[in-house]
Design a protein around this motif. Structure first.
Motif, PDB file in Angstrom:
ATOM      1  N   PHE A 224      44.097  45.755  49.202  1.00  0.00           N
ATOM      2  CA  PHE A 224      43.052  46.019  48.221  1.00  0.00           C
ATOM      3  C   PHE A 224      43.619  45.739  46.840  1.00  0.00           C
ATOM      4  CE2 PHE A 224      41.952  48.471  51.917  1.00  0.00           C
ATOM      5  CZ  PHE A 224      40.578  48.270  52.036  1.00  0.00           C
ATOM      6  N   ALA A 225      42.779  45.199  45.963  1.00  0.00           N
ATOM      7  CA  ALA A 225      43.262  44.848  44.630  1.00  0.00           C
ATOM      8  C   ALA A 225      42.138  44.932  43.612  1.00  0.00           C
ATOM      9  CB  ALA A 225      43.839  43.438  44.625  1.00  0.00           C
ATOM     10  N   GLU A 226      42.547  45.147  42.365  1.00  0.00           N
ATOM     11  CA  GLU A 226      41.610  45.112  41.249  1.00  0.00           C
ATOM     12  C   GLU A 226      41.702  43.747  40.592  1.00  0.00           C
ATOM     13  OE1 GLU A 226      40.746  47.286  36.982  1.00  0.00           O
ATOM     14  OE2 GLU A 226      41.847  48.383  38.533  1.00  0.00           O
ATOM     15  N   VAL A 227      40.568  43.131  40.356  1.00  0.00           N
ATOM     16  CA  VAL A 227      40.528  41.837  39.677  1.00  0.00           C
ATOM     17  C   VAL A 227      40.717  42.088  38.188  1.00  0.00           C
ATOM     18  CG1 VAL A 227      39.160  39.782  39.200  1.00  0.00           C
ATOM     19  CG2 VAL A 227      38.976  40.912  41.432  1.00  0.00           C
ATOM     20  N   VAL A 228      41.743  41.463  37.600  1.00  0.00           N
ATOM     21  CA  VAL A 228      42.046  41.675  36.180  1.00  0.00           C
ATOM     22  C   VAL A 228      41.694  40.479  35.315  1.00  0.00           C
ATOM     23  CG1 VAL A 228      43.794  43.439  36.644  1.00  0.00           C
ATOM     24  CG2 VAL A 228      44.479  41.024  36.442  1.00  0.00           C
ATOM     25  N   SER A 229      41.487  39.316  35.911  1.00  0.00           N
ATOM     26  CA  SER A 229      40.980  38.145  35.189  1.00  0.00           C
ATOM     27  C   SER A 229      40.401  37.181  36.215  1.00  0.00           C
ATOM     28  CB  SER A 229      42.080  37.469  34.358  1.00  0.00           C
ATOM     29  OG  SER A 229      43.087  36.919  35.175  1.00  0.00           O
ATOM     30  N   ALA A 230      39.465  36.359  35.772  1.00  0.00           N
ATOM     31  CA  ALA A 230      38.815  35.402  36.666  1.00  0.00           C
ATOM     32  C   ALA A 230      38.239  34.261  35.847  1.00  0.00           C
ATOM     33  CB  ALA A 230      37.693  36.088  37.465  1.00  0.00           C
ATOM     34  N   ALA A 231      38.125  33.105  36.474  1.00  0.00           N
ATOM     35  CA  ALA A 231      37.524  31.932  35.829  1.00  0.00           C
ATOM     36  C   ALA A 231      36.885  31.074  36.905  1.00  0.00           C
ATOM     37  CB  ALA A 231      38.583  31.140  35.070  1.00  0.00           C
ATOM     38  N   ALA A 232      35.885  30.284  36.514  1.00  0.00           N
ATOM     39  CA  ALA A 232      35.172  29.439  37.473  1.00  0.00           C
ATOM     40  C   ALA A 232      34.788  28.113  36.841  1.00  0.00           C
ATOM     41  CB  ALA A 232      33.921  30.158  37.975  1.00  0.00           C
ATOM     42  N   ASP A 233      34.637  27.117  37.681  1.00  0.00           N
ATOM     43  CA  ASP A 233      34.131  25.808  37.258  1.00  0.00           C
ATOM     44  C   ASP A 233      32.635  25.980  36.987  1.00  0.00           C
ATOM     45  OD1 ASP A 233      32.980  23.201  37.265  1.00  0.00           O
ATOM     46  OD2 ASP A 233      34.679  22.439  38.436  1.00  0.00           O
ATOM     47  N   PRO A 234      32.185  25.734  35.763  1.00  0.00           N
ATOM     48  CA  PRO A 234      30.771  25.966  35.437  1.00  0.00           C
ATOM     49  C   PRO A 234      29.806  25.041  36.166  1.00  0.00           C
ATOM     50  CG  PRO A 234      31.881  24.877  33.611  1.00  0.00           C
ATOM     51  CD  PRO A 234      32.938  25.246  34.616  1.00  0.00           C
ATOM     52  N   ARG A 235      30.301  23.985  36.797  1.00  0.00           N
ATOM     53  CA  ARG A 235      29.409  23.139  37.593  1.00  0.00           C
ATOM     54  C   ARG A 235      28.872  23.880  38.804  1.00  0.00           C
ATOM     55  NH1 ARG A 235      32.540  18.347  39.650  1.00  0.00           N
ATOM     56  NH2 ARG A 235      34.211  19.897  39.667  1.00  0.00           N
ATOM     57  N   ILE A 236      29.630  24.892  39.274  1.00  0.00           N
ATOM     58  CA  ILE A 236      29.208  25.587  40.496  1.00  0.00           C
ATOM     59  C   ILE A 236      28.971  27.078  40.278  1.00  0.00           C
ATOM     60  CG2 ILE A 236      31.561  26.006  41.364  1.00  0.00           C
ATOM     61  CD1 ILE A 236      30.173  25.180  44.180  1.00  0.00           C
ATOM     62  N   PHE A 237      29.555  27.657  39.228  1.00  0.00           N
ATOM     63  CA  PHE A 237      29.351  29.082  38.962  1.00  0.00           C
ATOM     64  C   PHE A 237      29.240  29.294  37.461  1.00  0.00           C
ATOM     65  CE2 PHE A 237      30.324  33.548  38.415  1.00  0.00           C
ATOM     66  CZ  PHE A 237      29.662  34.139  39.485  1.00  0.00           C
ATOM     67  N   ALA A 238      28.054  29.732  37.025  1.00  0.00           N
ATOM     68  CA  ALA A 238      27.812  29.986  35.599  1.00  0.00           C
ATOM     69  C   ALA A 238      26.769  31.089  35.462  1.00  0.00           C
ATOM     70  CB  ALA A 238      27.330  28.718  34.895  1.00  0.00           C
ATOM     71  N   ASN A 239      26.900  31.872  34.414  1.00  0.00           N
ATOM     72  CA  ASN A 239      25.963  32.970  34.157  1.00  0.00           C
ATOM     73  C   ASN A 239      25.835  33.919  35.350  1.00  0.00           C
ATOM     74  OD1 ASN A 239      25.325  31.888  31.560  1.00  0.00           O
ATOM     75  ND2 ASN A 239      23.984  30.411  32.579  1.00  0.00           N
ATOM     76  N   GLY A 240      26.948  34.123  36.053  1.00  0.00           N
ATOM     77  CA  GLY A 240      26.951  35.061  37.167  1.00  0.00           C
ATOM     78  C   GLY A 240      26.284  34.565  38.433  1.00  0.00           C
ATOM     79  N   ARG A 241      26.033  33.258  38.539  1.00  0.00           N
ATOM     80  CA  ARG A 241      25.316  32.718  39.698  1.00  0.00           C
ATOM     81  C   ARG A 241      25.999  31.467  40.244  1.00  0.00           C
ATOM     82  NH1 ARG A 241      21.805  36.495  40.464  1.00  0.00           N
ATOM     83  NH2 ARG A 241      20.246  36.936  38.923  1.00  0.00           N
ATOM     84  N   TRP A 242      25.960  31.357  41.580  1.00  0.00           N
ATOM     85  CA  TRP A 242      26.422  30.148  42.241  1.00  0.00           C
ATOM     86  C   TRP A 242      25.361  29.069  42.124  1.00  0.00           C
ATOM     87  CZ3 TRP A 242      31.248  29.383  43.749  1.00  0.00           C
ATOM     88  CH2 TRP A 242      32.042  30.493  44.011  1.00  0.00           C
ATOM     89  N   ASN A 243      25.781  27.812  42.082  1.00  0.00           N
ATOM     90  CA  ASN A 243      24.873  26.671  42.025  1.00  0.00           C
ATOM     91  C   ASN A 243      25.376  25.605  42.988  1.00  0.00           C
ATOM     92  OD1 ASN A 243      23.045  24.676  41.355  1.00  0.00           O
ATOM     93  ND2 ASN A 243      24.173  24.046  39.535  1.00  0.00           N
ATOM     94  N   PHE A 244      24.957  25.696  44.242  1.00  0.00           N
ATOM     95  CA  PHE A 244      25.333  24.709  45.247  1.00  0.00           C
ATOM     96  C   PHE A 244      24.299  23.598  45.208  1.00  0.00           C
ATOM     97  CE2 PHE A 244      27.140  28.708  46.704  1.00  0.00           C
ATOM     98  CZ  PHE A 244      28.441  28.334  47.004  1.00  0.00           C
TER      99      PHE A 244
END
Length: 190
Positions: free
Chosen positions: A140-160
């Motif tokens: 188990f772990a706490e997420v302390v930082s995260a980043a995503a490619d905006p082509r597939i994840f932006a504004n809290g949503r996936w875009n497949f």
């Protein structure tokens, strides 16, 4: 066609088609990367996750010693690499060097994170669970930082969508066979 029985040793595969992740770990000059098919969110605030890392692996040794790890979410462009790093031990060689993996250091814990070919990454601080450390493979772990490619994840949503197939998440079905997440269906109110 009627349902057919599933052997119990395959039963977990019925519910483990979430995205395959690459678990990265480091301690001093030692580092490793492995593939894991079993991970999931367990809390929203603060964000916490669970991932299964076998107690006998080099990754688990580094995670336990450092108290941290990275979770990188590979896209289809990294299917071959994902299978390769999941099929070899990092105890015997530096898989980053062997496979030419370019990793940056996470901004909070300095864990290796991959961006090229990945949909996203999370940098995680291990939550010690003394009563389970020797008995279970789940971390188990706490997420302390995260980043995503905006082509597939932006504004809290996936875009497949068509055009971002290279970073669409992959899901391990066993034996090196993956399926790519793609396309969406919008539910309507009944």
């Amino acid at each position: 066609m009627p349902f057919q029985p599933v052997a119990l040793h395959h039963a977990s595969r019925l519910v483990t088609h979430g995205p395959t992740v690459l678990v990265t770990s480091a301690l001093g000059s030692r580092r490793n990367i492995m593939a894991a098919a079993w991970s999931m969110p367990v809390e929203f605030t603060p964000p916490r996750i669970a991932v299964v890392i076998d107690k006998k692996t080099f990754t688990r040794e580094l995670v336990a010693a450092s108290g941290a790890f990275g979770l990188c979410i590979p896209g289809t462009a990294l299917a071959d690499l994902t299978y390769a790093v999941g099929s070899a031990s990092g105890r015997d060689e530096d898989k980053f060097a062997r496979y030419g993996i370019d990793a940056a250091k996470g901004p909070v814990l300095g864990m290796p994170v991959l961006e090229h070919g990945c949909a996203a990454w999370l940098e995680c601080r291990l939550i010690p669970e003394r009563h389970t450390e020797d008995a279970y493979d789940t971390c188990f772990a706490e997420v302390v930082s995260a980043a995503a490619d905006p082509r597939i994840f932006a504004n809290g949503r996936w875009n497949f969508a068509a055009g971002n197939e290279d970073v669409q998440t992959i899901h391990h079905l066993g034996g090196g066979l993956f399926v790519r997440a793609g396309g969406t269906v919008q539910a309507k109110a009944l």
